[in-house]
Structures are given as structure tokens and as C-alpha cells.
Design a protein around this motif. Structure first.
Motif, short mmCIF file in Angstrom:
data_model
loop_
_atom_site.label_atom_id
_atom_site.label_comp_id
_atom_site.label_asym_id
_atom_site.label_seq_id
_atom_site.Cartn_x
_atom_site.Cartn_y
_atom_site.Cartn_z
N UNK A 1 39.14 36.28 44.44
CA UNK A 1 39.38 37.64 44.90
C UNK A 1 38.63 37.88 46.20
N UNK A 2 39.34 38.44 47.19
CA UNK A 2 38.68 38.72 48.46
C UNK A 2 38.57 40.21 48.74
N UNK A 3 39.57 40.96 48.26
CA UNK A 3 39.59 42.39 48.56
C UNK A 3 39.66 43.20 47.26
N UNK A 4 39.07 44.36 47.31
CA UNK A 4 39.00 45.21 46.12
C UNK A 4 40.39 45.74 45.78
N UNK A 9 38.67 47.28 50.29
CA UNK A 9 37.52 46.76 51.04
C UNK A 9 37.22 45.33 50.59
N UNK A 10 36.49 44.58 51.42
CA UNK A 10 36.11 43.23 51.03
C UNK A 10 35.12 43.28 49.86
N UNK A 11 35.28 42.34 48.93
CA UNK A 11 34.34 42.28 47.81
C UNK A 11 33.32 41.16 48.05
N UNK A 12 32.19 41.27 47.37
CA UNK A 12 31.20 40.20 47.40
C UNK A 12 30.96 39.74 45.96
N UNK A 13 30.58 38.46 45.82
CA UNK A 13 30.32 37.94 44.48
C UNK A 13 28.83 37.91 44.25
N UNK A 14 28.36 38.65 43.29
CA UNK A 14 26.94 38.62 42.96
C UNK A 14 26.73 39.14 41.54
N UNK A 24 32.81 39.94 41.03
CA UNK A 24 33.29 40.48 42.30
C UNK A 24 32.93 41.97 42.34
N UNK A 25 32.06 42.32 43.29
CA UNK A 25 31.54 43.68 43.38
C UNK A 25 32.04 44.30 44.68
N UNK A 26 32.52 45.55 44.61
CA UNK A 26 32.95 46.28 45.80
C UNK A 26 31.86 47.28 46.18
N UNK A 27 31.26 47.06 47.36
CA UNK A 27 30.20 47.96 47.79
C UNK A 27 30.76 49.24 48.40
N UNK A 29 33.61 51.13 47.03
CA UNK A 29 33.90 52.13 45.98
C UNK A 29 33.02 51.94 44.75
N UNK A 30 32.28 50.82 44.69
CA UNK A 30 31.36 50.63 43.58
C UNK A 30 31.95 49.92 42.38
N UNK A 31 33.25 49.60 42.42
CA UNK A 31 33.87 48.93 41.27
C UNK A 31 33.33 47.50 41.11
N UNK A 32 33.21 47.12 39.85
CA UNK A 32 32.90 45.72 39.52
C UNK A 32 34.14 45.14 38.85
#
Ligand SMILES: [Zn+2]
Length: 177
Positions: A1-4, A9-14, A24-27, A29-32
Motif C-alpha cells: 500500500x502506498x496511498x491512504x 495521502x501517502x502512507x508510512x509503514x511503522x 500502514x499509517x496515514x499521518x 487523516x490518522x487512519x491505521x
């Protein structure tokens, strides 16, 4: 997954706070976005000691034999999924009975669940995903051309239980080769 999937928006994996695995976390909108295994549901359709198998018209395992099964949809029960997949792939009307096997396939993030089922008549035909559909007694099952190990295990359990005169519920796992 690259985008929320929620906001684009772009997601990051952490690893989120309080969690133990990377997500995959979206900074924005805050969705995980959690990713979890999928359930593959099917039947072991019987007619007078013989089982209905389908020869696959799709990849993976094109041309190999399998039991009717597929991914469960949202808003349906496991028994409904089993009935629907059986009808789609074989045209057969079945009466779904007890759950028979449940096998984890962790390397592909799946769980395969098969119900015993009884064919209501012999009105079956190939669906869009099957080259052919046929009934097999144990001695005629194409054991070397079975598409998936979960199907092979389920078939072996079924014929063994039938010989023993009692059907159980079988669980297991298959690992990556
Ligand atoms: Zn988002």
C-alpha cells in the motif's frame, strides 16, 4: 500500500503506539490500515459416495482439480459463501451441512474452510472459472492433479471419515514449501 484508501495521502509503514507489528499509517487523516488474513470458503459436495470436483479454468493452478471454493464476501455468512461459491463454480444446488476442515495457510495469509454438502440433484455444469466439473469416487480422484494442498488434505480426510463411518472436524496448517 502506498496511498491512504481513506484520504489519498501517502502512507508510512511503522509500529503504532501500543502495537507490536508495523502497519500502514496515514499521518494525514490518522487512519491505521490493518491487513489481515482472508477466508476462503468452499464445500465438499457429495453424491452417493462420490465428490464433485472442478478443473480450474483460471490461474493459479490452471487445469488442476479443486473443490468449489472462493473468497468470502462482506455481508455474508460462511455457510452462504460456501453455497454461493459452489453454485458459481459448478452450477450445483447443495444442502450445506457441518463444517468439515479448517486449514491455515499463513504464507499466503489465508484460512481455508470447507463444509460438507449434499448435492440435491445431478444438474451441475462448468461455471466461468471451471473447464469441467465431474463426480469422482475415491479410486478415480486425480490425486496428482489436485490444485491445492488444503484441497488434497480435505479430500483425504473425507474419504477416511466415510470409511470409518463418522465425519469429524479437521484442523491443520500448511507451510511454504
Ligand atoms: Zn488518510
Amino acid at each position: 500500500m502506498r496511498f491512504c484508501p481513506n484520504c489519498g495521502a501517502a502512507v508510512v509503514k511503522r509500529v503504532p503506539p501500543g502495537d507490536s507489528l508495523p502497519r500502514y499509517v496515514c499521518d494525514s487523516c490518522g487512519d491505521i490500515h490493518y491487513q489481515n488474513p482472508k477466508l476462503v470458503v468452499g464445500t465438499v459436495p457429495e453424491w452417493d459416495g462420490r465428490l464433485l470436483l472442478c478443473r480450474r479454468a483460471i490461474e493459479p493452478r490452471y487445469g488442476y482439480w479443486t473443490l468449489p471454493a472462493g473468497f468470502m464476501e462482506n455481508d455474508e455468512t460462511t455457510a452462504q459463501a460456501a453455497l454461493r461459491e459452489t453454485l458459481e463454480e459448478t452450477g450445483a444446488q447443495v444442502e450445506v451441512a457441518a463444517p468439515f476442515s479448517m486449514i491455515s495457510v499463513p504464507h499466503v495469509n489465508q484460512v481455508h474452510l470447507f463444509y460438507r454438502a449434499r448435492l440435491l440433484d445431478l444438474e451441475f455444469r462448468s461455471g466461468a472459472e471451471s473447464l469441467e466439473v465431474a463426480l469422482f469416487e475415491e479410486a478415480r480422484v486425480p490425486w496428482r492433479e489436485i490444485a491445492f494442498r488444503t484441497v488434497g488434505l480435505t479430500l483425504r480426510h473425507w474419504f477416511a471419515d466415510r470409511r470409518n463411518g463418522a465425519f469429524g472436524f479437521h484442523t491443520g496448517d500448511v507451510a511454504a514449501r
